[in-house]
Scaffold this active site. Structure first.
Site, PDB file in Angstrom:
ATOM      1  N   ASP A  31      70.090  86.301 -16.659  1.00  0.00           N
ATOM      2  CA  ASP A  31      70.339  86.784 -15.299  1.00  0.00           C
ATOM      3  C   ASP A  31      71.839  86.705 -15.058  1.00  0.00           C
ATOM      4  O   ASP A  31      72.469  85.710 -15.430  1.00  0.00           O
ATOM      5  CB  ASP A  31      69.582  85.919 -14.280  1.00  0.00           C
ATOM      6  CG  ASP A  31      69.446  86.568 -12.917  1.00  0.00           C
ATOM      7  OD1 ASP A  31      70.487  86.947 -12.339  1.00  0.00           O
ATOM      8  OD2 ASP A  31      68.313  86.674 -12.414  1.00  0.00           O
ATOM      9  N   LEU A  33      73.106  86.671 -12.061  1.00  0.00           N
ATOM     10  CA  LEU A  33      73.228  86.016 -10.755  1.00  0.00           C
ATOM     11  C   LEU A  33      73.910  86.896  -9.712  1.00  0.00           C
ATOM     12  O   LEU A  33      74.462  86.396  -8.733  1.00  0.00           O
ATOM     13  CB  LEU A  33      73.961  84.664 -10.865  1.00  0.00           C
ATOM     14  CG  LEU A  33      73.302  83.626 -11.781  1.00  0.00           C
ATOM     15  CD1 LEU A  33      74.089  82.324 -11.754  1.00  0.00           C
ATOM     16  CD2 LEU A  33      71.851  83.387 -11.399  1.00  0.00           C
ATOM     17  N   GLY A  36      70.325  86.959  -8.006  1.00  0.00           N
ATOM     18  CA  GLY A  36      69.526  85.764  -8.265  1.00  0.00           C
ATOM     19  C   GLY A  36      70.277  84.489  -7.925  1.00  0.00           C
ATOM     20  O   GLY A  36      71.484  84.510  -7.652  1.00  0.00           O
ATOM     21  N   PHE A  74      68.980  96.731 -10.193  1.00  0.00           N
ATOM     22  CA  PHE A  74      69.461  96.926  -8.823  1.00  0.00           C
ATOM     23  C   PHE A  74      68.301  97.478  -8.002  1.00  0.00           C
ATOM     24  O   PHE A  74      67.799  98.563  -8.279  1.00  0.00           O
ATOM     25  CB  PHE A  74      70.641  97.901  -8.824  1.00  0.00           C
ATOM     26  CG  PHE A  74      71.298  98.047  -7.479  1.00  0.00           C
ATOM     27  CD1 PHE A  74      72.076  97.029  -6.959  1.00  0.00           C
ATOM     28  CD2 PHE A  74      71.141  99.210  -6.741  1.00  0.00           C
ATOM     29  CE1 PHE A  74      72.697  97.157  -5.715  1.00  0.00           C
ATOM     30  CE2 PHE A  74      71.758  99.345  -5.500  1.00  0.00           C
ATOM     31  CZ  PHE A  74      72.528  98.319  -4.996  1.00  0.00           C
ATOM     32  N   SER A 115      58.060 100.242  -9.942  1.00  0.00           N
ATOM     33  CA  SER A 115      58.091 100.199  -8.475  1.00  0.00           C
ATOM     34  C   SER A 115      57.221 101.283  -7.869  1.00  0.00           C
ATOM     35  O   SER A 115      57.060 102.367  -8.453  1.00  0.00           O
ATOM     36  CB  SER A 115      59.528 100.382  -7.989  1.00  0.00           C
ATOM     37  OG  SER A 115      59.585 100.587  -6.603  1.00  0.00           O
ATOM     38  N   TYR A 139      67.047 104.891  -6.908  1.00  0.00           N
ATOM     39  CA  TYR A 139      66.306 103.704  -7.354  1.00  0.00           C
ATOM     40  C   TYR A 139      64.943 104.093  -7.910  1.00  0.00           C
ATOM     41  O   TYR A 139      64.582 103.707  -9.031  1.00  0.00           O
ATOM     42  CB  TYR A 139      66.138 102.722  -6.191  1.00  0.00           C
ATOM     43  CG  TYR A 139      65.159 101.614  -6.491  1.00  0.00           C
ATOM     44  CD1 TYR A 139      65.489 100.584  -7.350  1.00  0.00           C
ATOM     45  CD2 TYR A 139      63.879 101.614  -5.925  1.00  0.00           C
ATOM     46  CE1 TYR A 139      64.589  99.575  -7.649  1.00  0.00           C
ATOM     47  CE2 TYR A 139      62.977 100.612  -6.206  1.00  0.00           C
ATOM     48  CZ  TYR A 139      63.333  99.599  -7.067  1.00  0.00           C
ATOM     49  OH  TYR A 139      62.442  98.605  -7.364  1.00  0.00           O
ATOM     50  N   LYS A 143      63.553 103.872 -11.931  1.00  0.00           N
ATOM     51  CA  LYS A 143      62.360 103.172 -12.389  1.00  0.00           C
ATOM     52  C   LYS A 143      61.450 104.099 -13.190  1.00  0.00           C
ATOM     53  O   LYS A 143      60.847 103.697 -14.192  1.00  0.00           O
ATOM     54  CB  LYS A 143      61.611 102.570 -11.200  1.00  0.00           C
ATOM     55  CG  LYS A 143      62.303 101.372 -10.583  1.00  0.00           C
ATOM     56  CD  LYS A 143      62.399 100.224 -11.572  1.00  0.00           C
ATOM     57  CE  LYS A 143      62.925  98.967 -10.936  1.00  0.00           C
ATOM     58  NZ  LYS A 143      62.974  97.836 -11.894  1.00  0.00           N
ATOM     59  N   ASN A 168      54.912  96.224  -1.763  1.00  0.00           N
ATOM     60  CA  ASN A 168      55.791  95.313  -1.020  1.00  0.00           C
ATOM     61  C   ASN A 168      55.435  93.867  -1.351  1.00  0.00           C
ATOM     62  O   ASN A 168      54.351  93.394  -0.993  1.00  0.00           O
ATOM     63  CB  ASN A 168      55.651  95.575   0.487  1.00  0.00           C
ATOM     64  CG  ASN A 168      56.154  96.954   0.870  1.00  0.00           C
ATOM     65  OD1 ASN A 168      57.333  97.180   1.031  1.00  0.00           O
ATOM     66  ND2 ASN A 168      55.229  97.902   0.983  1.00  0.00           N
TER      67      ASN A 168
END
Length: 317
Positions: A31, A33, A36, A74, A115, A139, A143, A168
């Protein structure tokens, strides 16, 4: 059996890490960060702080692992419209880097965090895996491209894969891990209530029973367990579908969530009301039948349970 969790220090990733550990499976986390939090990781979990674009770091993280849960990316659909190149770099180019490293290290299993954004604003009353994708943001498009990358790479090399299309994701399975997204409904409501402010409903003229939009909400702990089930199935060589929806099949309105927040917190408030936001669909609900069949998926939390766990974890100091 050790799995690499990309984005494992994020809200969803940290729950996936805990679900793997609870099921007796070792994990490694990579990761950068950027969103995160290192404090979300359980003590003792091997951690590589790097972006997936760093191929050498990815190959290092893949040493000794048998599969990957790929969550890093992202994740802000609205912002992606203003930052399309950043979105594609982090969600597509970085995934190419990951798949290249996996091929080099001969890691053959991957569970991909896709997603509901791939569906856009579907016309179907209940979305199924057969609903035609129609992403309406960079986005969502990124995906869908990620799913295509897996499909095509699996034709070129031995690769067992499945993609989980989330709706969600809410709540918390551990009071030390919370959703910090500034764009998601639950953390927005928690933050406003913690500050003594009043949440707002955007759009009360939707063609729904109470006039507010209806969406599918799934608890993050249920979601995390689905990843473990998918990983175990892939490792065992069991056949899985290319994609699975993780949805409740029913849906909850924004007003119902506000009512749950009032009950759970004991804070008596009446949400303010404003106009619809552009592009906000009236109803997006998914069937989770295939995931129930193959991954023992179920949505086991009520809306009050979901908000209660989110509120308990929300930092109020």
């Amino acid at each position: 059996m050790t799995w690499l969790v990309t984005g494992g220090a994020g809200y969803i990733g940290a729950h996936v890490v805990r679900a793997f550990l609870a099921d007796g499976m070792d994990v490694v986390v990579i990761d950068d960060l950027s969103s995160g939090k290192a404090e979300f990781l359980p003590a003792g979990v091997p951690f590589v702080q790097a972006n997936l674009l760093d191929g050498a770091a990815v190959r290092e993280a893949l040493d000794g692992v048998s599969g990957v849960v790929h969550l890093a990316g992202f994740k802000y659909a609205g912002v992606s419209v203003d930052r399309p190149l950043h979105t594609y770099t982090q969600n597509v180019t970085a995934m190419v880097s990951l798949l290249e490293a996996m091929a080099e290290k001969e890691v053959r299993n991957i569970v991909f965090s896709s997603s509901a954004g791939v569906y856009g604003t579907p016309e179907d009353e209940v979305v199924t895996e057969q609903t035609q994708p129609d992403p309406q943001s960079p986005y969502g498009e990124s995906k869908l491209v990620g799913e295509w990358l897996l499909r095509d790479q699996a034709k070129a090399v031995e690769l067992r894969h499945t993609s989980l299309r989330y709706f969600n994701v809410v709540g918390s399975g551990d009071p030390s891990v919370y959703d910090a997204s500034p764009y998601n409904l639950f953390p927005i409501v928690c933050d406003l209530l913690a500050q003594g402010k009043t949440p707002q409903i955007y759009g009360t003229d939707h063609p729904t029973p109470d006039g507010t939009s209806v969406k599918d909400y799934v608890h993050v702990a249920d979601l995390a367990r689905a990843h473990v089930a998918a990983a175990r199935a892939l490792e065992a060589g069991k056949p899985l579908e290319r994609v699975y929806n993780l949805g409740s099949g029913t849906g909850t309105s924004v007003r119902q969530i506000m009512d749950a927040a009032r009950r759970v917190t004991g804070i008596d408030f009446t949400p303010s009301e404003g106009p619809r936001r552009p592009g906000d669909p009236s109803r997006v609900v998914a069937a989770g039948d295939l995931a129930a069949r193959d991954l023992e998926w179920k949505n086991s939390y009520t809306v009050d349970d979901m908000f209660a766990t989110a509120w308990e974890a929300w930092p109020k100091g």
